[in-house]
Design a protein around this motif. Structure first.
Motif, PDB file in Angstrom:
ATOM      1  N   ILE A 137     123.839 -16.242   2.738  1.00  0.00           N
ATOM      2  CA  ILE A 137     122.753 -15.399   2.219  1.00  0.00           C
ATOM      3  C   ILE A 137     123.286 -14.015   1.855  1.00  0.00           C
ATOM      4  O   ILE A 137     123.003 -13.481   0.777  1.00  0.00           O
ATOM      5  CB  ILE A 137     121.591 -15.308   3.232  1.00  0.00           C
ATOM      6  N   LYS A 138     124.093 -13.435   2.749  1.00  0.00           N
ATOM      7  CA  LYS A 138     124.651 -12.103   2.515  1.00  0.00           C
ATOM      8  C   LYS A 138     125.499 -12.087   1.240  1.00  0.00           C
ATOM      9  O   LYS A 138     125.416 -11.157   0.439  1.00  0.00           O
ATOM     10  CB  LYS A 138     125.503 -11.666   3.702  1.00  0.00           C
ATOM     11  N   GLN A 139     126.307 -13.135   1.043  1.00  0.00           N
ATOM     12  CA  GLN A 139     127.162 -13.196  -0.145  1.00  0.00           C
ATOM     13  C   GLN A 139     126.328 -13.248  -1.433  1.00  0.00           C
ATOM     14  O   GLN A 139     126.651 -12.595  -2.413  1.00  0.00           O
ATOM     15  CB  GLN A 139     128.115 -14.396  -0.063  1.00  0.00           C
ATOM     16  N   LYS A 140     125.241 -14.030  -1.404  1.00  0.00           N
ATOM     17  CA  LYS A 140     124.372 -14.126  -2.590  1.00  0.00           C
ATOM     18  C   LYS A 140     123.701 -12.784  -2.881  1.00  0.00           C
ATOM     19  O   LYS A 140     123.597 -12.365  -4.035  1.00  0.00           O
ATOM     20  CB  LYS A 140     123.328 -15.222  -2.405  1.00  0.00           C
ATOM     21  N   ILE A 141     123.234 -12.117  -1.841  1.00  0.00           N
ATOM     22  CA  ILE A 141     122.597 -10.812  -2.018  1.00  0.00           C
ATOM     23  C   ILE A 141     123.600  -9.816  -2.580  1.00  0.00           C
ATOM     24  O   ILE A 141     123.318  -9.086  -3.544  1.00  0.00           O
ATOM     25  CB  ILE A 141     121.979 -10.305  -0.691  1.00  0.00           C
ATOM     26  N   LYS A 142     124.789  -9.794  -1.986  1.00  0.00           N
ATOM     27  CA  LYS A 142     125.836  -8.861  -2.418  1.00  0.00           C
ATOM     28  C   LYS A 142     126.221  -9.103  -3.870  1.00  0.00           C
ATOM     29  O   LYS A 142     126.405  -8.160  -4.647  1.00  0.00           O
ATOM     30  CB  LYS A 142     127.045  -9.019  -1.494  1.00  0.00           C
ATOM     31  N   LYS A 143     126.316 -10.360  -4.246  1.00  0.00           N
ATOM     32  CA  LYS A 143     126.690 -10.732  -5.602  1.00  0.00           C
ATOM     33  C   LYS A 143     125.660 -10.255  -6.632  1.00  0.00           C
ATOM     34  O   LYS A 143     125.976  -9.965  -7.770  1.00  0.00           O
ATOM     35  CB  LYS A 143     126.844 -12.252  -5.684  1.00  0.00           C
ATOM     36  N   ASN A 144     124.387 -10.170  -6.216  1.00  0.00           N
ATOM     37  CA  ASN A 144     123.309  -9.811  -7.119  1.00  0.00           C
ATOM     38  C   ASN A 144     122.920  -8.329  -7.064  1.00  0.00           C
ATOM     39  O   ASN A 144     121.937  -7.945  -7.692  1.00  0.00           O
ATOM     40  CB  ASN A 144     122.082 -10.693  -6.863  1.00  0.00           C
ATOM     41  N   LEU A 145     123.661  -7.554  -6.310  1.00  0.00           N
ATOM     42  CA  LEU A 145     123.381  -6.111  -6.267  1.00  0.00           C
ATOM     43  C   LEU A 145     123.696  -5.476  -7.606  1.00  0.00           C
ATOM     44  O   LEU A 145     124.711  -5.784  -8.239  1.00  0.00           O
ATOM     45  CB  LEU A 145     124.199  -5.434  -5.189  1.00  0.00           C
ATOM     46  N   GLU A 146     122.841  -4.626  -8.026  1.00  0.00           N
ATOM     47  CA  GLU A 146     123.075  -3.900  -9.289  1.00  0.00           C
ATOM     48  C   GLU A 146     123.094  -2.409  -8.979  1.00  0.00           C
ATOM     49  O   GLU A 146     122.143  -1.869  -8.441  1.00  0.00           O
ATOM     50  CB  GLU A 146     121.957  -4.212 -10.281  1.00  0.00           C
ATOM     51  N   TYR A 147     124.180  -1.779  -9.330  1.00  0.00           N
ATOM     52  CA  TYR A 147     124.288  -0.325  -9.177  1.00  0.00           C
ATOM     53  C   TYR A 147     124.535   0.293 -10.512  1.00  0.00           C
ATOM     54  O   TYR A 147     125.196  -0.153 -11.363  1.00  0.00           O
ATOM     55  CB  TYR A 147     125.422   0.052  -8.202  1.00  0.00           C
TER      56      TYR A 147
END
Length: 189
Positions: A179-189
C-alpha cells in the motif's frame, strides 16, 4: 549546523517489528505475579545495599524507575520458567533494563553492550556484582516447568495463538508495504 543534519524524520513503523512485544504479552499473560510483603522488600533492598527512600538501580546506581527481572522471563520466544516475584526482581533504571533485555545479568553487566554498566564506567561495579550475586542466591529460585503443570492441549493452543498472531502481523506488514509503495508512486509534487 547544517539544516539537513538538524532535520529528523519520524521513525517508520514496522508492524512485524512489534513481535517481541506480542511474545512478551503471551508470556506475561500466563506467569504469576507474587506480591511481596513489606518485610521481603526490606530484606531484598538490604541484600542489594539500597535505600527505599532513595531507590537506585541495582546495576548502575542511577535513579530507579522500574523493577527488572533479574532472570529473564522470556528467552527464544518462550517462557523461561521464572516469574514476577521479589526473588526475581531488582530496582533498575530504564537504560539498564533496556540494555540488559533478556541477557544473563552477570554476563551483560560486564559486556560491551550499549549502555551496559561496564561501558558507562559505573563506580564500584565489583561491589554491585557482589550484591547482585548474593541477591541471586537469595530465595533459592528455580525455574518452573509450566508446560508440565498445565494440560498439553491448552499449552499448545496458547502458543499456536501466539504464532498465528505473529503470522498475521507478517502478512499485515507485507500488505502495508505494498500500500505504501502504491501511495508513494502516486504522489504528485
Amino acid at each position: 549546523m547544517n539544516a539537513l543534519k538538524a532535520f529528523q524524520m519520524p521513525k517508520q513503523v514496522n508492524i512485524s517489528a512489534r513481535s517481541s512485544s506480542i511474545t512478551n504479552s503471551f508470556v506475561n499473560g500466563i506467569i504469576p505475579y507474587i506480591y511481596p510483603t513489606e518485610m521481603e522488600v526490606k530484606e531484598a533492598l538490604g541484600i542489594l545495599e539500597l535505600d527505599a527512600d532513595d531507590l537506585r538501580c541495582a546495576y548502575c546506581g542511577d535513579k530507579s524507575t522500574e523493577w527488572d527481572h533479574l532472570r529473564s522471563i522470556v528467552k527464544n520466544k518462550k517462557p523461561t520458567g521464572y516469574i514476577s516475584d521479589i526473588y526475581n526482581l531488582v530496582p533498575a533504571c530504564g537504560k539498564c533494563n533496556q540494555s540488559k533485555g533478556n541477557k544473563l545479568w552477570n554476563e551483560w553487566i560486564v559486556s560491551e553492550a550499549v549502555l551496559s554498566p561496564k561501558i558507562r564506567m559505573v563506580d564500584d561495579l565489583e561491589g554491585r556484582i557482589k550484591c547482585l550475586t548474593k541477591y541471586e542466591k537469595w530465595g533459592n529460585v528455580k525455574p518452573i516447568d509450566f508446560e508440565s503443570i498445565v494440560d498439553a492441549d491448552i499449552w499448545k493452543e496458547h502458543w499456536n495463538n501466539c504464532e498465528k498472531l505473529h503470522e498475521d502481523m507478517r502478512k499485515a506488514q507485507e500488505l502495508a508495504f505494498a500500500i505504501k509503495q502504491k501511495i508513494k508512486k502516486n504522489l504528485e509534487y
